[in-house]
Design an enzyme around this catalytic site. Structure first.
Site, PDB file in Angstrom:
ATOM      1  CB  CYS A 236      -0.926   0.014   1.215  1.00 22.11           C
ATOM      2  SG  CYS A 236      -2.154  -1.312   1.204  1.00 22.11           S
TER       3      CYS A 236
ATOM      4  CB  ILE B 202      -6.129 -26.895   0.961  1.00 21.16           C
ATOM      5  CG1 ILE B 202      -5.255 -28.104   0.635  1.00 21.16           C
ATOM      6  CG2 ILE B 202      -5.712 -25.697   0.109  1.00 21.16           C
ATOM      7  CD1 ILE B 202      -5.301 -28.523  -0.828  1.00 21.16           C
ATOM      8  CE1 TYR B 203      -8.029 -24.281   7.835  1.00 22.65           C
ATOM      9  CE2 TYR B 203      -6.148 -25.618   7.133  1.00 22.65           C
ATOM     10  CZ  TYR B 203      -7.219 -25.414   7.975  1.00 22.65           C
ATOM     11  OH  TYR B 203      -7.496 -26.331   8.968  1.00 22.65           O
TER      12      TYR B 203
ATOM     13  N   GLY C  84      -6.658 -13.778   1.815  1.00 22.55           N
ATOM     14  CA  GLY C  84      -6.164 -12.606   1.089  1.00 22.55           C
ATOM     15  C   GLY C  84      -6.939 -12.257  -0.164  1.00 22.55           C
TER      16      GLY C  84
END
Length: 555
Positions: free
Chosen positions: A44, A281-282, A285
């Protein structure tokens, strides 16, 4: 037996998950894969480094592989790209600059691949003079070009957050900047009559706006140096460099064939625990599809705050904690030269698209007590339903915008209503706020609408006013009226209204307005108690002036 956990991608979600995992499980083997050189950086902040506000490049590096290794014992592998996943075997295939191609097994896998800039099929888009901004390497290339004395102009294509921030920072570096946007307005989270404040600020600082102008093609200029951007209206803009910032898409191509469920636009589908449809599995974002906190539908909002929270939740689940993600409400903020814009929840376009009934009100307070020096004007819009539930808010101003939107965002998150806004006890001293904070004022106005003490109309409804059945009434002073008023409006100052009621046509509904809405409210109360049908323009004549702004080069 210790777990082996692989994290694909760093930055916000991946790095947050890695640190949380280690704090919860000292014995776990944690491997983080990063395609590029930098594993955790302030993406950012990239436009502000290019613009010179952030002067030290090292300040952008939030964590280094060495720091992560020393403090958290995380095995960070840079220049290592995940190319495929085999969930059945619990194996991930990796292409590494240093190790070549190899496989790595896992017990649990966290996917945080992020999003990549959209590059549509436009003729000439593959030109090396067209740049996108995603990482440190992109930043270095753009800054090196901006630092050259020969670079004097730029076209930024796309009026989202990155596009506007790049336009501002390039202008701060002294470049002639044109911002091109295909839609009628920039910054889609804001409604049209609010975002014109940002457009006005950009134009006043020398940024040329080309709105409603989709790009048709890019080509090299006749001098062989610049780039010509051909627009849909037949015109063209030539510049020394082009920044492409028309949005992002999930970087999930490597998941093809894995059986991991993806949404229509390629986002990874997860449940409230950040779990995919494949065991162990995750995903977190910018690459995931989550729940819209306001309405409960599916959404994808690429923001750093949600990514950090999701990374933490994925780590919690792997370590046996019952954490869940309640959804994204899209709270965001942007600096536009001397102006700040912030929003949370839904805008009117979203509500209309979903068919959700709502009310809209506007207030134009100042940032702190008006009698204390330095008070700055602010414009705040509040959206709410018939029961008072707050659906969204937007604000622009030079000062104090952030805390007002953050307060409203908190009320939304806690399921609050406009009645809660009226009761909030917020900190007050003349240099910081008013005894009635702008948030309270918005709540009071919304409460009056819901309780039937005030009927309002908005700027957007003015075009449909029928003079045969409606009488416009300007209750400002004679001097204010003389400086500008709505066409056809009768001027009766509010202090004279009781003595001049006979001048109004009782067969017509009265549409009253003042400068910002307060005197119009007083006039509405007077008129309604004398038998008139009356509505008050929320936001007053100031809202009309704001909404009427048109950039000089708008197409």
């Amino acid at each position: 037996m210790s777990k082996k956990i692989i994290i694909v991608g760093g930055v916000a979600g991946g790095a947050s998950a890695a640190a949380r995992l280690r704090r919860l499980d000292e014995s776990a083997e944690i491997i983080m894969l990063e395609r590029g050189e930098f594993v955790s950086f302030a993406n950012c902040g990239l436009p502000y480094y290019i613009g010179g506000t952030i002067q030290e490049r090292s300040k952008l590096l939030v964590q280094t592989p060495e720091n992560l290794k020393a403090r958290f014992r995380i095995d960070v592998r840079t220049f290592s790209e995940a190319v495929s996943i085999d969930p059945e075997r619990k194996v991930i295939k990796i292409e590494s600059r240093d190790r070549g191609a190899y496989e790595e097994s896992y017990d649990d896998l966290i996917l945080s691949p992020g999003a990549k800039p959209i590059r549509p099929s436009i003729p000439g888009i593959d030109s090396p003079s067209i740049h996108t901004l995603r990482n440190i390497a992109d930043t270095d290339r753009i800054k090196e070009l901006v630092d050259r004395e020969a670079t004097r102009s730029a076209v930024v294509v796309g009026g989202g957050y990155i596009g506007v921030e790049m336009a501002e920072n390039l202008r701060e570096r002294g470049l002639d900047v044109t911002l091109v946007e295909a839609a009628p307005h920039i910054l889609a989270p804001f409604d049209s009559e609010m975002v014109v404040l940002a457009e006005k600020e950009l134009e006043e600082h020398g940024v040329q706006l080309r709105l409603n102008s989709p790009v048709q093609a890019f080509r090299i200029a006749e001098d062989g140096i610049g780039t010509v951007v051909e627009l849909g209206d037949g015109e063209a803009v030539t510049a020394d460099m082009v920044i492409l910032a028309i949005g992002v898409m999930p970087d999930t191509g490597f998941l093809q064939g894995s059986g991991i469920q993806l949404g229509a636009r390629g986002h990874i589908i997860v449940n409230e625990h950040m779990e995919t449809n494949r065991p162990s599995i995750y995903a977190v974002g910018d690459a995931v599809e989550t729940t819209d906190f306001i309405h409960g539908g599916k959404t994808a909002v690429p923001l750093a705050g949600p990514a950090n929270k999701q990374g933490r939740i994925a780590a919690d689940r792997i370590c046996g904690l019952d954490s869940s993600y309640k959804g994204t409400q899209g709270t965001a903020i942007i600096k536009v030269f001397g102006l700040t814009g912030a929003s949370t929840g839904s805008n009117e376009r979203t509500l209309n698209k979903l068919g959700v009934p709502y009310h809209a009100i506007y207030v134009h307070p100042v940032s702190h007590a008006g009698y204390y020096p330095g008070a700055k004007p602010m414009s705040l819009k509040l959206l709410f339903d018939e029961k008072g539930r707050v659906l969204g808010a937007q604000a622009f101003g030079e000062e104090g915008v952030d805390k007002r939107i953050d307060v409203i965002a908190t009320v939304i998150r806690l399921g609050g209503t406009v009645y809660d806004l009226t009761e909030l006890e917020l900190s007050y001293a003349p240099p910081y706020s008013s005894a009635k904070d702008p948030v309270n004022m918005a709540g009071y106005l919304a409460e009056n609408v819901l309780e039937g003490r005030l009927n309002v109309f908005t700027v957007n409804e003015l075009d449909g006013v029928d003079s045969e059945s409606v009488q416009l009434l300007d209750v400002r002073t004679v001097a204010e009226y003389g400086r500008g008023h709505l066409e056809g409006a009768l001027n009766i100052p509010v202090d004279d209204l009781r003595e001049r009621l006979h001048e109004l046509d009782r067969n017509k509904e009265v549409y009253a307005y003042c400068e910002v809405g307060l005197r119009g409210y007083i006039a509405s109360r007077i008129l309604s108690q004398h038998g008139f049908r009356v509505r008050n323009l929320t936001g007053g004549h100031k809202s009309c002036r704001i909404a009427s702004f048109t950039p000089s080069l708008k197409k």
